[in-house]
Design an enzyme around this catalytic site. Structure first.
Site, PDB file in Angstrom:
ATOM      1  N   HIS A 157      73.694  56.494  20.461  1.00 19.60           N
ATOM      2  CA  HIS A 157      72.365  55.798  21.041  1.00 19.60           C
ATOM      3  C   HIS A 157      72.511  55.991  22.324  1.00 19.60           C
ATOM      4  O   HIS A 157      71.318  56.039  23.034  1.00 19.60           O
ATOM      5  CB  HIS A 157      72.387  54.225  20.710  1.00 19.60           C
ATOM      6  N   ASP A 164      69.752  57.640  30.606  1.00 14.36           N
ATOM      7  CA  ASP A 164      69.175  56.607  29.291  1.00 14.36           C
ATOM      8  C   ASP A 164      69.243  57.721  28.286  1.00 14.36           C
ATOM      9  O   ASP A 164      68.735  58.583  28.396  1.00 14.36           O
ATOM     10  CB  ASP A 164      67.910  56.011  29.721  1.00 14.36           C
TER      11      ASP A 164
HETATM   12  O1  F6P Z   1      72.041  51.405  23.403  1.00 20.42           O
HETATM   13  C1  F6P Z   1      73.270  50.941  23.687  1.00 20.42           C
HETATM   14  C2  F6P Z   1      73.722  49.489  23.322  1.00 20.42           C
HETATM   15  O2  F6P Z   1      75.044  49.288  23.440  1.00 20.42           O
HETATM   16  C3  F6P Z   1      73.395  49.325  22.107  1.00 20.42           C
HETATM   17  O3  F6P Z   1      74.250  49.607  21.108  1.00 20.42           O
HETATM   18  C4  F6P Z   1      73.239  47.517  22.195  1.00 20.42           C
HETATM   19  O4  F6P Z   1      72.427  47.073  21.072  1.00 20.42           O
HETATM   20  C5  F6P Z   1      72.489  47.571  23.214  1.00 20.42           C
HETATM   21  O5  F6P Z   1      73.054  48.488  24.077  1.00 20.42           O
HETATM   22  C6  F6P Z   1      72.895  46.032  23.957  1.00 20.42           C
HETATM   23  O6  F6P Z   1      74.217  46.441  24.272  1.00 20.42           O
HETATM   24  P1  F6P Z   1      75.181  44.960  24.149  1.00 20.42           P
HETATM   25  O7  F6P Z   1      75.529  45.040  22.591  1.00 20.42           O
HETATM   26  O8  F6P Z   1      76.448  45.286  24.854  1.00 20.42           O
HETATM   27  O9  F6P Z   1      74.547  43.578  24.491  1.00 20.42           O
END
Ligand code: F6P
Length: 462
Positions: free
Chosen positions: A155, A363
């Site tokens: 992602h 991003d």
């Molecule tokens: O897009 C990257 C990401 O790590 C996703 O996998 C995740 O849902 C989002 O950012 C939020 O991050 P975290 O799970 O660390 O709160």
């Protein structure tokens, strides 16, 4: 038809109280189709990692989640995933920590996931693993004898080779990626960086049919730009004027043009640069004072990681400074909110705001950009000012694309967005809306799963 198994760090177990977002809904739809399993971390931190995953059955879907012990959580999630891989993948080597203990914890949790997942798997399952937390999972599963089809989607950005080389474990990490049958990236630039690494560093090859041959395996590495659930969001935005929150918003900001930004509170999002650009707009174009407001929504994230705390402190000081310098008794220029909002409310904020300003320094995609576009009134759409370093800029090239490091350039584009004539806004919006529709979340999911279902790939002689 194969059963689908999704593995991700966080698992969206549906419950009556929470309304899942686009990605969770899209994955749940795929899991329900032929029955499915979603496996990952429970979100709970316990003294020791769980012995057995907790299991919840909902219709045709099983959710299996594992508690993480304090040490595992600290080294795997806060440590290697979020203090090493995240900054490196976002080109922030200045913020990256390279602690061997964290790396060991990351590998240990990936091995633990593999061991706990294995008894839940069937021979004909298709596995879809998500994101940088779980890169080694496929290889761990192969080590314990699993031959199922396995796909991985990143992602985040995949960094240019010269940046990735700074990560001490780069070789092992790329070897792990090659244990999957399909590896998906957000943009052509990410895929190019992967090809570059494979051919230059890993002694592999990109075959004439596009498949990648490396570490004794043949895999499909492709671009699958993630999207949003377009129609449901359009409906929410259309209905939003009825919400009391949106009525209050209109009342509050009625006399102002509103610029909006929505991001997790993360240093990859370029928030200090965004604040500076807004300040520069007020400084260099005094006519906007009293007439323009900027609302930045930034729910805190990863609050145990020191770099995130530091950013929060810095933004609070900047916000105070800007308001202290420019606010008047009846006008506050910057509204900085550390809270999260429901999707319906956000869609109303997007529809009301004349400009959306997104300045990530790097991003993977940036779905806020797509959500802003989908929430607009086609008769009177707002303008999008978007960093060229967001994956979304590849598809949304009718936005005003900016370089977030160029503060004067961003301020100029903001002024241009605020003054953009209706015809131009409509034209740009129509192009962007076509792009948003063309890369919906359903399309993303179906194209990835179609690629996965055609594995394994025979290698082609060069
Ligand atoms: O897009 C990257 C990401 O790590 C996703 O996998 C995740 O849902 C989002 O950012 C939020 O991050 P975290 O799970 O660390 O709160």
């Amino acid at each position: 038809m194969a059963r689908l198994v999704v593995v991700s760090n966080r698992v969206a177990v549906p419950d009556a109280a929470s309304r899942a977002g686009g990605l969770a809904v899209a994955l749940q739809e795929a899991l329900e189709r032929n029955g499915g399993l979603w496996f990952g971390w429970s979100g709970r931190i316990t003294p020791q990692s769980g012995e057995q995953p907790g299991v919840v059955e909902q219709g045709r879907v099983t959710y299996a989640t594992l508690d993480l012990g304090r040490k595992d959580h600290s080294e795997y999630y806060n440590g290697f995933a979020n203090r090493t891989l995240w900054p490196v993948f976002h080109y922030r080597l200045d913020l990256a920590n390279f602690e061997r203990e964290d790396y060991a914890g990351y590998l240990r949790v990936n091995r633990l996931f593999a061991q706990k997942l294995r008894p839940l798997l069937r021979d004909d399952d298709d596995l879809w693993v998500h994101d940088y937390h779980l890169i080694p999972l496929g290889e761990e599963l192969r080590h314990i004898g699993l031959g199922q089809r396995m796909g991985f989607f990143l992602h985040t950005p995949f960094p240019a080779m010269e940046v990735l080389l700074c990560l001490p474990s780069h070789a092992r990490l790329v070897r792990s990626l090659c244990a999957y049958d399909v590896v998906g990236f957000q943009t052509a630039a990410d895929l190019r960086a992967f090809h570059d690494y494979v051919t230059v560093e890993a002694g592999g090859a990109v075959l004439s049919n596009g498949l990648v041959n490396a570490h004794g395996r043949t895999l499909r590495a492709e671009v699958f730009p993630i999207g949003i659930d377009v129609e449901p969001l359009e409906r929410l935005a259309r209905a939003s004027p009825r919400l009391s929150s949106i009525r209050r918003l209109r009342k509050n900001f009625g006399a102002c043009k509103l610029i909006i930004g929505v991001d997790r509170l993360d240093y990859s999002k370029g928030l200090p640069q965004r604040f500076h650009a807004f300040q520069r707009l007020l400084e260099t174009r005094p006519a906007y004072r009293g007439k323009v407001c900027f609302m930045q929504i930034a729910p805190p994230s990863r609050s145990d990681v020191p770099e995130y705390l530091e950013l929060r402190r810095m933004l609070e000081a900047e916000a105070g400074h800007i308001n202290g310098r420019y606010a008047d008794f009846d006008w506050t220029p910057l509204h900085y909110l550390n809270s999260a909002f429901q999707r319906a409310t956000l869609s109303g904020f997007y529809r009301f705001a004349q400009v959306c300003l997104l300045t990530p320094l790097r991003d993977g995609m940036n779905l806020v950009a797509k959500e802003y576009i989908a929430s607009q009134d086609p008769e009177n759409p707002g303008a999008l000012v978007l960093s060229r370093f967001a994956g979304a800029a590849r598809e949304l090239d009718s936005a005003l694309l900016i370089n977030p490091y160029d503060i004067d350039g961003v301020a100029e584009s903001l002024a241009r967005a605020l003054e953009m004539p209706l015809d131009e806004r409509r034209q740009r919006w129509a192009h962007m809306m076509n792009a948003v529709r063309a890369s919906s979340i359903d399309r993303w999911r179906e194209s990835f799963l179609a690629a996965l279902s055609s594995a394994p790939f025979g290698s082609e002689g060069s």
